[in-house]
Design an enzyme around this catalytic site. Sequence first.
Site, PDB file in Angstrom:
ATOM      1  N   LYS A   9       0.832  -1.216   0.000  1.00 25.43           N
ATOM      2  CA  LYS A   9       0.000   0.000   0.000  1.00 25.43           C
ATOM      3  C   LYS A   9       0.868   1.269   0.000  1.00 25.43           C
ATOM      4  O   LYS A   9       2.083   1.193   0.254  1.00 25.43           O
ATOM      5  CB  LYS A   9      -0.928  -0.039   1.225  1.00 25.43           C
ATOM      6  N   TYR A  49     -12.128  -1.419  -3.965  1.00 22.91           N
ATOM      7  CA  TYR A  49     -12.697  -1.708  -2.643  1.00 22.91           C
ATOM      8  C   TYR A  49     -14.229  -1.633  -2.627  1.00 22.91           C
ATOM      9  O   TYR A  49     -14.820  -1.386  -1.574  1.00 22.91           O
ATOM     10  CB  TYR A  49     -12.109  -0.755  -1.601  1.00 22.91           C
ATOM     11  N   PHE A  57     -15.466   3.620   6.881  1.00 26.36           N
ATOM     12  CA  PHE A  57     -14.086   3.988   6.550  1.00 26.36           C
ATOM     13  C   PHE A  57     -13.818   4.009   5.044  1.00 26.36           C
ATOM     14  O   PHE A  57     -12.681   4.222   4.610  1.00 26.36           O
ATOM     15  CB  PHE A  57     -13.088   3.056   7.260  1.00 26.36           C
ATOM     16  N   ARG A  85      -1.851 -14.442   3.896  1.00 29.01           N
ATOM     17  CA  ARG A  85      -2.624 -13.754   4.953  1.00 29.01           C
ATOM     18  C   ARG A  85      -1.917 -13.935   6.295  1.00 29.01           C
ATOM     19  O   ARG A  85      -1.899 -13.035   7.127  1.00 29.01           O
ATOM     20  CB  ARG A  85      -4.062 -14.293   5.061  1.00 29.01           C
ATOM     21  N   THR A  91      -5.914  -7.660  10.249  1.00 27.48           N
ATOM     22  CA  THR A  91      -6.228  -6.321   9.735  1.00 27.48           C
ATOM     23  C   THR A  91      -5.793  -5.246  10.737  1.00 27.48           C
ATOM     24  O   THR A  91      -5.146  -4.266  10.366  1.00 27.48           O
ATOM     25  CB  THR A  91      -7.746  -6.202   9.473  1.00 27.48           C
ATOM     26  N   ASN A 112      -2.011  -0.131   6.983  1.00 26.38           N
ATOM     27  CA  ASN A 112      -1.467  -1.409   7.461  1.00 26.38           C
ATOM     28  C   ASN A 112      -0.572  -2.102   6.422  1.00 26.38           C
ATOM     29  O   ASN A 112      -0.447  -3.319   6.411  1.00 26.38           O
ATOM     30  CB  ASN A 112      -2.606  -2.315   7.950  1.00 26.38           C
ATOM     31  N   HIS A 115      -1.990  -5.507   1.421  1.00 28.69           N
ATOM     32  CA  HIS A 115      -3.295  -6.106   1.139  1.00 28.69           C
ATOM     33  C   HIS A 115      -3.075  -7.538   0.669  1.00 28.69           C
ATOM     34  O   HIS A 115      -2.100  -7.829  -0.009  1.00 28.69           O
ATOM     35  CB  HIS A 115      -4.016  -5.334   0.020  1.00 28.69           C
ATOM     36  N   GLU A 126      -9.833  -9.696  -7.995  1.00 24.57           N
ATOM     37  CA  GLU A 126      -8.823  -8.671  -7.714  1.00 24.57           C
ATOM     38  C   GLU A 126      -7.650  -8.754  -8.690  1.00 24.57           C
ATOM     39  O   GLU A 126      -7.131  -7.727  -9.119  1.00 24.57           O
ATOM     40  CB  GLU A 126      -8.330  -8.806  -6.266  1.00 24.57           C
TER      41      GLU A 126
HETATM   42  P1  IDP Z   1      -7.970  -6.912   5.162  1.00 24.00           P
HETATM   43  O1  IDP Z   1      -7.114  -5.908   4.421  1.00 24.00           O
HETATM   44  O2  IDP Z   1      -7.235  -7.516   6.332  1.00 24.00           O
HETATM   45  O3  IDP Z   1      -8.590  -7.959   4.266  1.00 24.00           O
HETATM   46  P2  IDP Z   1     -10.617  -5.679   5.259  1.00 24.00           P
HETATM   47  O4  IDP Z   1     -11.609  -5.905   6.349  1.00 24.00           O
HETATM   48  O5  IDP Z   1     -10.873  -6.309   3.941  1.00 24.00           O
HETATM   49  O6  IDP Z   1      -9.169  -6.097   5.842  1.00 24.00           O
HETATM   50  O7  IDP Z   1     -10.473  -4.108   5.096  1.00 24.00           O
HETATM   51  C1  IDP Z   1      -9.808  -3.559   3.987  1.00 24.00           C
HETATM   52  C2  IDP Z   1      -8.899  -2.441   4.459  1.00 24.00           C
HETATM   53  O8  IDP Z   1      -9.700  -1.400   4.996  1.00 24.00           O
HETATM   54  C3  IDP Z   1      -7.946  -2.814   5.606  1.00 24.00           C
HETATM   55  O9  IDP Z   1      -6.771  -3.461   5.191  1.00 24.00           O
HETATM   56  C4  IDP Z   1      -7.664  -1.456   6.203  1.00 24.00           C
HETATM   57  O10 IDP Z   1      -6.720  -0.730   5.414  1.00 24.00           O
HETATM   58  C5  IDP Z   1      -9.028  -0.780   6.088  1.00 24.00           C
HETATM   59  N1  IDP Z   1      -9.858  -0.973   7.285  1.00 24.00           N
HETATM   60  C6  IDP Z   1     -10.456  -2.109   7.721  1.00 24.00           C
HETATM   61  N2  IDP Z   1     -11.148  -1.913   8.864  1.00 24.00           N
HETATM   62  C7  IDP Z   1     -10.987  -0.608   9.155  1.00 24.00           C
HETATM   63  C8  IDP Z   1     -11.458   0.236  10.230  1.00 24.00           C
HETATM   64  O11 IDP Z   1     -12.168  -0.196  11.143  1.00 24.00           O
HETATM   65  N3  IDP Z   1     -11.074   1.546  10.184  1.00 24.00           N
HETATM   66  C9  IDP Z   1     -10.280   2.064   9.201  1.00 24.00           C
HETATM   67  N4  IDP Z   1      -9.828   1.315   8.186  1.00 24.00           N
HETATM   68  C10 IDP Z   1     -10.154   0.009   8.157  1.00 24.00           C
HETATM   69 MG    MG Z   2     -10.009  -7.765   2.758  1.00 23.85          MG
END
Ligand code: IDP
Ligand code: MG
Length: 138
Positions: A9, A49, A57, A85, A91, A112, A115, A126
């Site tokens: 990212k 997304y 968010f 993963r 996450t 974070n 992805h 994707e």
């Molecule tokens: P993942 O990346 O671990 O699969 P997802 O739930 O698919 O997690 O969420 C996609 C992305 O959205 C996350 O990697 C993170 O950057 C962001 N995200 C997820 N949950 C939150 C939140 O509660 N607040 C802010 N950003 C979030």
């Molecule tokens: Mg995801």
Amino acid sequence: MEKTLSIIKPDGVRRGLIGEVIRRLEKAEIEIAAMKMLHMTKKEAEGFYAVHREKPFFGSLTDFMSSGPIVVMVLKGEGVIAKYRKLMGATNYKEADPGTIRADFATDIEKNVVHGSDAPETAAEEIKYFFSELEIVK
Ligand code: IDP
Ligand code: MG
């Protein structure tokens, strides 16, 4: 052979973590079948997304994901979706296992660093979003 989409990212690219993430992939003997760098527009980030469009968010996430260049990769191998993963960590970096990419480098639940697709169907979608068949090593 299973495939998954990996993204370094904008925070990971900005902070000089491309090499570190790729080093971890290589160390885990995960095969990289395609790789490129690009900078998504806000619209492209919203498309990527789309599953999260109802989430509170969504606006912030798509601003962030279009804020700078990213590195997108196709990873290939048996069980690679779960394997990658596991390497990424949860996450929320605060809940991520020690030694995972997110535990070691994430600064925020949103920023974070990486992805990874979560299932074969989403991985296929994707990968198609970024790569043509010709661009993926067979
Ligand atoms: P993942 O990346 O671990 O699969 P997802 O739930 O698919 O997690 O969420 C996609 C992305 O959205 C996350 O990697 C993170 O950057 C962001 N995200 C997820 N949950 C939150 C939140 O509660 N607040 C802010 N950003 C979030
Ligand atoms: Mg995801």
